[in-house]
Design a protein around this motif. Sequence first.
Motif, mmCIF file in Angstrom:
data_model
loop_
_atom_site.group_PDB
_atom_site.id
_atom_site.type_symbol
_atom_site.label_atom_id
_atom_site.label_comp_id
_atom_site.label_asym_id
_atom_site.label_seq_id
_atom_site.Cartn_x
_atom_site.Cartn_y
_atom_site.Cartn_z
ATOM 1 N N VAL A 99 74.800 -12.783 19.104
ATOM 2 C CA VAL A 99 75.023 -12.305 17.736
ATOM 3 C C VAL A 99 75.652 -10.912 17.747
ATOM 4 C CG1 VAL A 99 73.886 -11.558 15.595
ATOM 5 C CG2 VAL A 99 73.216 -13.720 16.683
ATOM 6 N N MET A 100 75.140 -10.037 18.588
ATOM 7 C CA MET A 100 75.654 -8.663 18.605
ATOM 8 C C MET A 100 77.072 -8.608 19.173
ATOM 9 S SD MET A 100 73.504 -7.036 17.009
ATOM 10 C CE MET A 100 74.519 -5.559 17.177
ATOM 11 N N CYS A 101 77.351 -9.385 20.195
ATOM 12 C CA CYS A 101 78.714 -9.398 20.749
ATOM 13 C C CYS A 101 79.706 -9.953 19.724
ATOM 14 C CB CYS A 101 78.763 -10.226 22.032
ATOM 15 S SG CYS A 101 78.034 -9.397 23.463
ATOM 16 N N CYS A 102 79.263 -10.955 18.961
ATOM 17 C CA CYS A 102 80.151 -11.531 17.950
ATOM 18 C C CYS A 102 80.393 -10.563 16.804
ATOM 19 C CB CYS A 102 79.566 -12.837 17.424
ATOM 20 S SG CYS A 102 79.608 -14.213 18.598
ATOM 21 N N VAL A 103 79.352 -9.813 16.398
ATOM 22 C CA VAL A 103 79.517 -8.945 15.242
ATOM 23 C C VAL A 103 80.326 -7.695 15.556
ATOM 24 C CG1 VAL A 103 77.451 -7.497 15.458
ATOM 25 C CG2 VAL A 103 78.292 -8.142 13.185
ATOM 26 N N ILE A 104 80.261 -7.239 16.821
ATOM 27 C CA ILE A 104 81.073 -6.057 17.146
ATOM 28 C C ILE A 104 82.460 -6.465 17.642
ATOM 29 C CG2 ILE A 104 79.001 -4.729 17.730
ATOM 30 C CD1 ILE A 104 79.848 -4.955 20.693
ATOM 31 N N GLY A 105 82.614 -7.760 17.989
ATOM 32 C CA GLY A 105 83.914 -8.267 18.400
ATOM 33 C C GLY A 105 84.323 -7.794 19.786
ATOM 34 N N ASN A 106 85.654 -7.784 20.014
ATOM 35 C CA ASN A 106 86.186 -7.337 21.294
ATOM 36 C C ASN A 106 87.335 -6.360 21.022
ATOM 37 O OD1 ASN A 106 88.401 -8.974 20.532
ATOM 38 N ND2 ASN A 106 87.423 -10.751 21.513
ATOM 39 N N GLY A 107 88.110 -6.094 22.013
ATOM 40 C CA GLY A 107 89.201 -5.138 21.845
ATOM 41 C C GLY A 107 90.240 -5.564 20.824
ATOM 42 N N TYR A 108 90.273 -6.852 20.492
ATOM 43 C CA TYR A 108 91.278 -7.354 19.554
ATOM 44 C C TYR A 108 90.773 -7.395 18.108
ATOM 45 C CZ TYR A 108 93.470 -8.813 23.884
ATOM 46 O OH TYR A 108 94.034 -8.830 25.148
ATOM 47 N N GLY A 109 89.487 -7.196 17.912
ATOM 48 C CA GLY A 109 88.955 -7.211 16.559
ATOM 49 C C GLY A 109 87.728 -8.104 16.427
ATOM 50 N N VAL A 110 87.460 -8.528 15.209
ATOM 51 C CA VAL A 110 86.268 -9.311 14.910
ATOM 52 C C VAL A 110 86.628 -10.401 13.905
ATOM 53 C CG1 VAL A 110 85.568 -7.797 13.001
ATOM 54 C CG2 VAL A 110 83.836 -9.135 14.201
ATOM 55 N N CYS A 111 85.902 -11.500 13.932
ATOM 56 C CA CYS A 111 86.127 -12.584 12.960
ATOM 57 C C CYS A 111 85.491 -12.173 11.636
ATOM 58 C CB CYS A 111 85.513 -13.890 13.469
ATOM 59 S SG CYS A 111 85.623 -15.246 12.286
ATOM 60 N N ARG A 112 86.313 -11.712 10.700
ATOM 61 C CA ARG A 112 85.784 -11.167 9.456
ATOM 62 C C ARG A 112 85.085 -12.232 8.606
ATOM 63 N NH1 ARG A 112 87.239 -6.067 9.016
ATOM 64 N NH2 ARG A 112 89.076 -5.308 10.149
ATOM 65 N N ALA A 113 85.548 -13.449 8.686
ATOM 66 C CA ALA A 113 84.935 -14.509 7.871
ATOM 67 C C ALA A 113 83.514 -14.831 8.320
ATOM 68 C CB ALA A 113 85.791 -15.771 7.928
ATOM 69 N N ALA A 114 83.167 -14.436 9.548
ATOM 70 C CA ALA A 114 81.822 -14.728 10.058
ATOM 71 C C ALA A 114 80.896 -13.524 9.980
ATOM 72 C CB ALA A 114 81.910 -15.213 11.504
ATOM 73 N N VAL A 115 81.436 -12.358 9.623
ATOM 74 C CA VAL A 115 80.646 -11.121 9.633
ATOM 75 C C VAL A 115 79.430 -11.227 8.713
ATOM 76 C CG1 VAL A 115 80.656 -8.700 8.921
ATOM 77 C CG2 VAL A 115 82.486 -9.585 10.361
ATOM 78 N N SER A 116 79.605 -11.839 7.552
ATOM 79 C CA SER A 116 78.487 -11.957 6.609
ATOM 80 C C SER A 116 77.306 -12.691 7.231
ATOM 81 C CB SER A 116 78.945 -12.684 5.352
ATOM 82 O OG SER A 116 77.855 -12.919 4.480
ATOM 83 N N SER A 117 77.587 -13.765 7.979
ATOM 84 C CA SER A 117 76.511 -14.514 8.640
ATOM 85 C C SER A 117 75.819 -13.656 9.690
ATOM 86 C CB SER A 117 77.075 -15.783 9.293
ATOM 87 O OG SER A 117 77.577 -16.670 8.330
ATOM 88 N N TYR A 118 76.636 -12.924 10.468
ATOM 89 C CA TYR A 118 76.052 -12.080 11.509
ATOM 90 C C TYR A 118 75.167 -10.995 10.896
ATOM 91 C CZ TYR A 118 79.604 -14.316 14.417
ATOM 92 O OH TYR A 118 80.383 -15.239 15.081
ATOM 93 N N GLU A 119 75.633 -10.410 9.811
ATOM 94 C CA GLU A 119 74.855 -9.332 9.191
ATOM 95 C C GLU A 119 73.531 -9.856 8.634
ATOM 96 O OE1 GLU A 119 77.460 -7.527 6.358
ATOM 97 O OE2 GLU A 119 78.431 -6.241 7.859
ATOM 98 N N GLN A 120 73.552 -11.066 8.081
ATOM 99 C CA GLN A 120 72.289 -11.650 7.602
ATOM 100 C C GLN A 120 71.325 -11.898 8.759
ATOM 101 O OE1 GLN A 120 72.470 -14.797 4.458
ATOM 102 N NE2 GLN A 120 74.692 -14.524 4.630
ATOM 103 N N LEU A 121 71.859 -12.329 9.879
ATOM 104 C CA LEU A 121 71.020 -12.550 11.060
ATOM 105 C C LEU A 121 70.405 -11.238 11.529
ATOM 106 C CD1 LEU A 121 73.315 -15.074 12.974
ATOM 107 C CD2 LEU A 121 70.969 -15.536 12.223
ATOM 108 N N ILE A 122 71.203 -10.178 11.550
ATOM 109 C CA ILE A 122 70.706 -8.884 12.027
ATOM 110 C C ILE A 122 69.637 -8.338 11.081
ATOM 111 C CG2 ILE A 122 71.364 -6.476 12.461
ATOM 112 C CD1 ILE A 122 74.121 -7.596 13.367
ATOM 113 N N ARG A 123 69.855 -8.475 9.783
ATOM 114 C CA ARG A 123 68.864 -7.983 8.816
ATOM 115 C C ARG A 123 67.506 -8.667 8.996
ATOM 116 N NH1 ARG A 123 73.368 -8.189 5.094
ATOM 117 N NH2 ARG A 123 73.986 -6.054 4.481
ATOM 118 N N SER A 124 67.524 -9.890 9.501
ATOM 119 C CA SER A 124 66.259 -10.621 9.678
ATOM 120 C C SER A 124 65.705 -10.517 11.093
ATOM 121 C CB SER A 124 66.471 -12.102 9.310
ATOM 122 O OG SER A 124 67.414 -12.707 10.175
ATOM 123 N N PHE A 125 66.305 -9.668 11.940
ATOM 124 C CA PHE A 125 65.777 -9.470 13.294
ATOM 125 C C PHE A 125 64.313 -9.049 13.237
ATOM 126 C CE2 PHE A 125 69.793 -8.421 16.086
ATOM 127 C CZ PHE A 125 70.154 -9.749 16.012
#
Length: 441
Positions: free
Chosen positions: A357-383
């Motif tokens: 989850v954390m690797c996906c939300v911070i992405g890589n050197g090329y960027g991040v999948c913005r359409a999935a960020v909302s899902s990742y943030e909800q997951l992090i809030r419920s950690f």
Amino acid sequence: MSSLVPPAPAPALPALLTTVLPALESLTTALGIPRTVLASDEEIEYAWKDLPRELREIPAPLRGELVARMCVAVSTGLFDSAMNYIWNAAILQLRAKIRNFGVPIVAQILQSDFEERNLVELQDSRLLELSLKLNIVNEDGFFFLDQCRDVRNNFSAAHPTIGTINDREFTTFLNRCVRYALADASSPRGVDIGAFISAVKGARFNSSQNDVWVQRLSETHDAQRQMLIIMVHGIYCDPNTSEPSRLNALDICGALNSGFTASLRSELVHKHSEYAAKGDEPRHTASLQFFERLGLLINLNESEQHAIFYRAIERLWTVHNGMNNFYSEPPFAERLLELSKQSAIPETIQDQFVQVVMCCVIGNGYGVCRAAVSSYEQLIRSFSPREVALMIGLAATPATTLSRRISSHLSCSQRFKQSLTLIDPASVPSSVRATYDYYTR
């Protein structure tokens, strides 16, 4: 604010002191027999006084000829006759409920011939057993009505008696007949099992067809609904079942699963476990998917949950590291979020879960999948606190993928710090508080 519904008024019965009771004295005197062969005036008065409260619980349409005869018998102290009348009224009502349930459907459940003639000829004891099987009476009702049957056979006017009963014993008998057979005029309608299974296995349901079957299952009793849901689960897990039939099964169960009883959930888990015990991998895998799709993961044991989360996490990680991940990640992220809402993440998979989850939300050197960020943030809030500790610990450990991305790319480092703001500081364990403070400065 809802108000309580007032109870229905009790029937107003005439007084007996100046009418029936003196007539009983005159009658026994004229016949030259002791007044004591009938119930005493006091017993009659007390039984008569209790009648309105019990009659109030009987719906007006069921206060028929037999109830009237019972009242007349009580007024003259003939408790043995009164008992027989109210028992017959209870038996007729149970037959009516079974008739309303559907005689052909009863035959399906019993897996034997059962017609109207069989219902009428059924002995009282067998009728009670059938009523219990159909859930027309519950276990308490069966117990007390079966006691009433025994009392009626030995102390009522239906047969030569072995003794007499007093007013309190009669009132108890009446209360049980009313409470467990007569008080509720409604009765569940059975579902035609053959027609239901044929429909599920047929073409894809349209919305009207689905609504009809959901309504029918909702209106039947718990025992038949449980049996049919278990059958639907079996259809879903059958490798030979077509996809439209599986979707029909999910539609039915999805509409009803909020009302699944503890017994039904237990039976589903038992069937699921049986597939695993027999080594039936196709059915076991399909059953896992059934539990996933219906949001029932919490009913599975931790090893089963681990397998489901592992598969979802691995698929997300594979897509994240593949080509065009900025376009293909969202459904996999959403799936993991959906699973996390059904059950806490098993500890055995939390490390991998947090890292992905954390690797996906911070992405890589090329960027991040913005359409999935909302899902990742909800997951992090419920950690959970443990997952928060893992998140911070993985970032601070040089050998991890998360740490390498944070140290290699400024954009990843910035997005990691943004992710930390999603966490309530009160959820940060003391063991990683210093590291958390370091990253959030």
